[in-house]
Design an enzyme around this catalytic site. Sequence first.
Site, PDB file in Angstrom:
ATOM      1  N   VAL A  87       0.828  -1.199   0.000  1.00  0.00           N
ATOM      2  CA  VAL A  87       0.000   0.000   0.000  1.00  0.00           C
ATOM      3  C   VAL A  87       0.869   1.259   0.000  1.00  0.00           C
ATOM      4  CG1 VAL A  87      -1.584   1.375   1.419  1.00  0.00           C
ATOM      5  CG2 VAL A  87      -2.047  -1.051   1.037  1.00  0.00           C
ATOM      6  N   GLU A  88       1.946   1.229   0.773  1.00  0.00           N
ATOM      7  CA  GLU A  88       2.776   2.425   0.918  1.00  0.00           C
ATOM      8  C   GLU A  88       3.556   2.759  -0.355  1.00  0.00           C
ATOM      9  OE1 GLU A  88       2.911   4.601   3.223  1.00  0.00           O
ATOM     10  OE2 GLU A  88       1.718   3.627   4.785  1.00  0.00           O
TER      11      GLU A  88
END
Length: 313
Positions: A90-91
């Site tokens: 996600v990051e």
Amino acid sequence: MLVDELAGQGIQRRWLEDALRGAEYQQNVLEAMEGAVERRLRWDEYRAIFLTPERIQSGVGFIEAHRRAFERAEAEFGVPPEVIAAIIGVETSYGRFTGSHRVLDSLATLAFHHPQRGDFFRGELAAFLEITHEQNVDPGDLMGSYAGAMGYPQFIPTSYRAYAVDFDDDGVRDLWTNPVDAIGSVGNYFARHGWRAGEPIYQEANGPVAPPGGIEFNRTDKPYRKVAELAEKGIRPEAEMDAAQEVIPLALEVDETTWRYRFGRDNFYVITRYNHSHLYAMAVTELAESIRDSLGLQTVPLVISADDEEANS
């Protein structure tokens, strides 16, 4: 003054002055701070950003490429591989997109010009200068997010200083280019924030067409409402739960007329220590579930639903 403070800790004054002299004000950083995506999107819109076939399969490949590091992180910190991978997925999409802003510029802009959070970012700027000096890295060379987050896991500098680990024992805590250190550091971050090994992240629930009044949904606090209290409002877990257990009541807007209910557990709260957004924590969890299913991992289920109860009966 920041230079005096850090010079008093042993960092050369000339080095500090040269570093800060090289920082450039970035108006777009201040603008980006006002438009965080979590504040603007429904759950279905937010989910679509992160739950893509490409991101799921890249997560599978990331775990396979670093399986020993993931296994060791789970053994030492109790955090399943798919959860650590989902955070990094996600990051930064597993390290592919770690930011297009110079960290020095972002932090200096926010430290000296943000109208509400200047003191907070002053601390982040100080930590960033300490880290780069300690690791003999030019602070002007490092790229990150508009908020000064860095590397594979997008740690802000104070988190980097507090939770980054040298997981491959090469003498350097490197989250910028070393995925093994990133894997261990995310595991350490979760463990230090109270991750409960073997427990689910949330449980599925059923409820009315629209969220009832009298309940504060989606607060990123430790579990704060009893299952019995929520049942009185018509929101009940799919699988059996202790009526006295406290949970985080979640109401997710799927479309303009549909809501989905879930009960966040303690591990859901831990994920929100990484990013204080219930949408973020849910995206991480669903991405982790998808990676787990694609890999066929035999870890403890991340989610409890009626299907799980039937399978165990």
